[in-house]
Design a protein around this motif. Structure first.
Motif, PDB file in Angstrom:
ATOM      1  N   SER A 178       0.816  -1.214   0.000  1.00  0.00           N
ATOM      2  CA  SER A 178       0.000   0.000   0.000  1.00  0.00           C
ATOM      3  C   SER A 178       0.850   1.266   0.000  1.00  0.00           C
ATOM      4  CB  SER A 178      -0.929   0.011   1.218  1.00  0.00           C
ATOM      5  OG  SER A 178      -1.837  -1.058   1.177  1.00  0.00           O
ATOM      6  N   SER A 179       2.026   1.209   0.609  1.00  0.00           N
ATOM      7  CA  SER A 179       2.877   2.399   0.690  1.00  0.00           C
ATOM      8  C   SER A 179       3.428   2.810  -0.671  1.00  0.00           C
ATOM      9  CB  SER A 179       4.033   2.164   1.665  1.00  0.00           C
ATOM     10  OG  SER A 179       4.917   1.168   1.167  1.00  0.00           O
ATOM     11  N   VAL A 208      -4.779   9.239  -2.489  1.00  0.00           N
ATOM     12  CA  VAL A 208      -4.510   8.258  -1.429  1.00  0.00           C
ATOM     13  C   VAL A 208      -4.697   8.949  -0.083  1.00  0.00           C
ATOM     14  CG1 VAL A 208      -2.949   6.844  -2.807  1.00  0.00           C
ATOM     15  CG2 VAL A 208      -2.033   8.763  -1.493  1.00  0.00           C
ATOM     16  N   GLY A 209      -4.841   8.146   0.966  1.00  0.00           N
ATOM     17  CA  GLY A 209      -4.943   8.703   2.312  1.00  0.00           C
ATOM     18  C   GLY A 209      -6.278   9.336   2.625  1.00  0.00           C
ATOM     19  N   ARG A 210      -7.329   8.978   1.908  1.00  0.00           N
ATOM     20  CA  ARG A 210      -8.653   9.548   2.181  1.00  0.00           C
ATOM     21  C   ARG A 210      -9.264   8.919   3.435  1.00  0.00           C
ATOM     22  NH1 ARG A 210      -8.488  14.087  -0.770  1.00  0.00           N
ATOM     23  NH2 ARG A 210      -8.999  13.807  -2.973  1.00  0.00           N
ATOM     24  N   THR A 211      -9.963   9.722   4.214  1.00  0.00           N
ATOM     25  CA  THR A 211     -10.753   9.217   5.337  1.00  0.00           C
ATOM     26  C   THR A 211     -12.220   9.386   4.978  1.00  0.00           C
ATOM     27  OG1 THR A 211      -9.063   9.784   6.964  1.00  0.00           O
ATOM     28  CG2 THR A 211     -11.303   9.483   7.778  1.00  0.00           C
ATOM     29  N   GLY A 226      -9.922   5.064   7.483  1.00  0.00           N
ATOM     30  CA  GLY A 226      -8.838   5.956   7.082  1.00  0.00           C
ATOM     31  C   GLY A 226      -7.943   5.357   6.021  1.00  0.00           C
ATOM     32  N   ASN A 227      -7.136   6.218   5.412  1.00  0.00           N
ATOM     33  CA  ASN A 227      -6.110   5.817   4.429  1.00  0.00           C
ATOM     34  C   ASN A 227      -6.678   5.069   3.230  1.00  0.00           C
ATOM     35  OD1 ASN A 227      -3.919   6.890   5.939  1.00  0.00           O
ATOM     36  ND2 ASN A 227      -4.060   5.119   7.304  1.00  0.00           N
ATOM     37  N   PRO A 277      -7.253  -0.023   1.785  1.00  0.00           N
ATOM     38  CA  PRO A 277      -5.891  -0.353   1.332  1.00  0.00           C
ATOM     39  C   PRO A 277      -5.492  -1.784   1.680  1.00  0.00           C
ATOM     40  CG  PRO A 277      -5.818   1.070   3.250  1.00  0.00           C
ATOM     41  CD  PRO A 277      -7.248   1.024   2.815  1.00  0.00           C
ATOM     42  N   SER A 361      -7.245   9.215  11.337  1.00  0.00           N
ATOM     43  CA  SER A 361      -5.985   9.694  10.763  1.00  0.00           C
ATOM     44  C   SER A 361      -4.825   9.577  11.740  1.00  0.00           C
ATOM     45  CB  SER A 361      -6.135  11.157  10.325  1.00  0.00           C
ATOM     46  OG  SER A 361      -7.161  11.287   9.354  1.00  0.00           O
ATOM     47  N   SER A 363      -2.809   7.231  15.088  1.00  0.00           N
ATOM     48  CA  SER A 363      -2.461   5.855  15.438  1.00  0.00           C
ATOM     49  C   SER A 363      -2.416   5.704  16.953  1.00  0.00           C
ATOM     50  CB  SER A 363      -1.100   5.481  14.848  1.00  0.00           C
ATOM     51  OG  SER A 363      -1.118   5.564  13.437  1.00  0.00           O
TER      52      SER A 363
END
Length: 388
Positions: A178-179, A208-211, A226-227, A277, A361, A363
């Motif tokens: 995914s990265s 990318v990175g949508r919440t 997220g993501n 992802p 968003s 951790s």
């Protein structure tokens, strides 16, 4: 002299000069989950065409060169590029479709991906919903195979099923990193939109990175995820739980949501879809297969229950703390029942949804500043986030 066209002359040529050879001129990126009844099968494909431009130059006092006629190699270049792209699409489809299945859950329909050789399937929790029996149709065209639910994790809208037996020709999908997903990558979405099993649509990674928060009505789980990977590949009802694939035949996400436009009566907004992802899919699937449940969500939490509050104009103005988990992150930071959270980190908090999106968003273990009011007085506290 040959019959090549000549350029205009601004003055007569010198009487004793011969015509010389002509010089060459060079041309110099709200939500609705989807499930629909089964229908017939089809597939889609796309190609790109190229065009070339020839330039005819003129010179002052000199003859121009004849127009360049494309050689057989230049004529072949564009078709060869198209053929290469088309072949790449067809190779990906041939590689991945045997890993994509159709899931019938009661009177509803969705898609799934073969996760391992033991017959585990990954799909969306909203595809599974409350059904307790499933019929799986594989790309090889055999009769539907029964499957059982291993576990569902609505908080991330993912679930794992297991086939009673693994049909011949079915193979596990290969998941990507995914990265490494980048905006502009060509992707294909595979699944059973509107019951059309084995369908393929194409597009690009739009962001990318949508919440995104999923609707809790119409069969949705209400999860805030997220993501997510945003894509222009068409995602329609029935695509949920299928595969979003790059041109290396790697699954980079599980198509889950299609955006809706409130100004159009919440109808689908074309070309705006979202996929969970691959990294999160693997994290959840591995835990469910190993332990039967998710033991490490990777999702941040404050350790509170809360509700949206309105201001004097009946507009959302914050999230009121209803209850604080004893010994949880909010309790340790001094938050109490009745406090109204207005900001988490840099995110303004007006509703319970905006709080969930802000937490998605972050951790577990992150330190964030939470702004809140207590009895009309503005306060703030640093909170070390826990885990759901």
């Amino acid at each position: 002299m040959d019959d090549a066209p000549r350029s205009r002359r601004h003055r007569p040529p010198p009487p004793a000069a011969d015509s010389g050879p002509a010089r060459r001129s060079r041309g110099a990126r709200r939500t609705t989950p989807g499930r629909r009844p089964l229908r017939s099968a089809t597939a889609l494909a796309a190609a790109i065409s190229l065009a070339a431009l020839s330039v005819l130059a003129t010179g002052c006092g000199e003859e121009s060169e004849p127009a360049v006629t494309p050689t057989s190699s230049t004529r072949a270049a564009a078709p060869r590029v198209v053929d290469d792209l088309q072949t790449a699409y067809q190779d990906v489809i041939e590689d991945v479709l045997p890993s994509v299945v159709q899931i019938e859950a009661g009177d509803s329909l969705g898609s799934g991906v073969v996760y391992d050789e033991r017959g585990h399937l990954i799909t969306n929790a909203h595809v599974v919903d409350s059904a307790d029996s499933f019929q799986i149709t594989v790309a090889t065209g055999e009769e539907p195979v029964p499957a059982k639910l291993v576990s569902s994790y609505p908080e991330q809208d993912l679930a794992v099923l297991k086939l009673d037996r693994v049909p011949t020709g079915v193979k596990p999908a290969v998941f990507g990193d995914s990265s490494q997903v980048q905006v502009g990558q060509i992707v294909l979405a595979m699944g059973s939109p509107l019951g059309l099993s084995g369908s393929v649509t194409q597009g690009i990674v739009s962001a990318v990175g949508r919440t995104v928060t999923e609707s809790s009505s119409g069969g949705g789980t209400g999860a805030t995820i997220g993501n997510m990977v945003q894509t222009s590949a068409a995602i329609n009802p029935g695509n949920s739980g299928g595969a979003l694939v790059n041109l290396d035949s790697r699954i980079i996400g599980i198509p889950t949501l299609a955006a809706t436009d409130p100004d159009l009566g919440n109808s689908a907004a074309p070309g705006i879809g979202f996929a969970i992802p691959a990294s999160m899919v693997k994290t959840v699937a591995d835990q469910i297969i190993t332990t039967g449940r998710v033991t490490d969500s990777g999702r941040a939490a404050l350790g509170i229950t809360a509700r949206t509050v309105l201001d004097d104009n009946y507009q959302p103005s914050g999230t009121a703390v209803v209850d604080v988990e004893k010994g949880g992150p909010a309790d340790d930071a001094g938050l109490k029942s009745g406090d109204i959270i207005t900001r988490l980190g840099s995110a303004q908090i007006t509703t319970i949804t905006s709080l969930a999106e802000a937490l998605a968003s972050e951790s577990p273990g992150d330190k964030v500043v939470v702004a809140y009011t207590r009895g009309g007085e503005r306060r703030s506290a640093q909170v070390t986030l826990g885990e759901i």
